[in-house]
Write a protein that holds these residues in place. Sequence first.
Motif, PDB file in Angstrom:
ATOM      1  N   ASN A   1      14.374   0.454  -1.252  1.00 53.45           N
ATOM      2  CA  ASN A   1      13.634   0.807  -0.042  1.00 53.45           C
ATOM      3  C   ASN A   1      12.470  -0.163   0.194  1.00 53.45           C
ATOM      4  N   LEU A   2      11.753  -0.498  -0.873  1.00 52.41           N
ATOM      5  CA  LEU A   2      10.652  -1.455  -0.743  1.00 52.41           C
ATOM      6  C   LEU A   2      11.154  -2.834  -0.330  1.00 52.41           C
TER       7      LEU A   2
ATOM      8  N   GLN B   1       1.077  -6.338   2.899  1.00 50.65           N
ATOM      9  CA  GLN B   1       2.202  -6.724   3.748  1.00 50.65           C
ATOM     10  C   GLN B   1       2.901  -5.490   4.318  1.00 50.65           C
ATOM     11  N   ILE B   2       2.994  -4.428   3.528  1.00 54.24           N
ATOM     12  CA  ILE B   2       3.577  -3.192   4.044  1.00 54.24           C
ATOM     13  C   ILE B   2       2.746  -2.001   3.581  1.00 54.24           C
TER      14      ILE B   2
ATOM     15  N   LEU C   1       0.859  -1.185   0.000  1.00 53.94           N
ATOM     16  CA  LEU C   1       0.000   0.000   0.000  1.00 53.94           C
ATOM     17  C   LEU C   1       0.894   1.234   0.000  1.00 53.94           C
ATOM     18  N   VAL C   2       0.665   2.129  -0.962  1.00 55.91           N
ATOM     19  CA  VAL C   2       1.426   3.368  -1.041  1.00 55.91           C
ATOM     20  C   VAL C   2       0.456   4.538  -0.950  1.00 55.91           C
TER      21      VAL C   2
ATOM     22  N   VAL D   1       9.591  -7.053   7.477  1.00 54.65           N
ATOM     23  CA  VAL D   1       8.351  -7.650   7.985  1.00 54.65           C
ATOM     24  C   VAL D   1       8.198  -9.115   7.576  1.00 54.65           C
ATOM     25  N   GLY D   2       9.199  -9.652   6.862  1.00 58.19           N
ATOM     26  CA  GLY D   2       9.070 -10.982   6.275  1.00 58.19           C
ATOM     27  C   GLY D   2       9.310 -12.151   7.196  1.00 58.19           C
ATOM     28  N   GLY D   3       9.852 -11.935   8.362  1.00 56.98           N
ATOM     29  CA  GLY D   3      10.097 -13.060   9.262  1.00 56.98           C
ATOM     30  C   GLY D   3      11.403 -13.770   8.965  1.00 56.98           C
ATOM     31  N   ALA D   4      11.530 -14.971   9.503  1.00 59.80           N
ATOM     32  CA  ALA D   4      12.792 -15.713   9.434  1.00 59.80           C
ATOM     33  C   ALA D   4      13.075 -16.275   8.043  1.00 59.80           C
TER      34      ALA D   4
END
Length: 116
Positions: free
Chosen positions: A88-89, A73-74, A43-44, A96-99
């Motif tokens: 940057n994206l 997701q962001i 989302l922008v 936020v992606g986790g392990a």
Amino acid sequence: GGMAALRKALEDKFQDQIGVGVFRVTAVDDRGVTVSYRTKLVLVVYVGPNLPPMKRAKAASHAGKFNAEFATQIQMQVDDLDDLSEDNLERNLRRVGGAHQPTSFDFINISDEKAD
């Protein structure tokens, strides 16, 4: 296509407006033996540089409406188009992606027919 086209559209049409949109990025996880593709939604909210201050304050409410509709997701609110870069994206998506991180991100969705 891709991020350059998005930045150009925002620069050309939203100098005195709020531009809100959702776009798709494909996360590619190529481990050699197997390759997986996952769709990520971003989302922008672009706040044009010539937007009056009272309208700038409403940008967050527009973002909330879109985020309620899409499972993104962001979320990024930008007023400088240089902040809307693939680097940057990718940094934000990885944060936020986790392990389990993908090996790359496809910003023009060449592999979109393979994404889930």
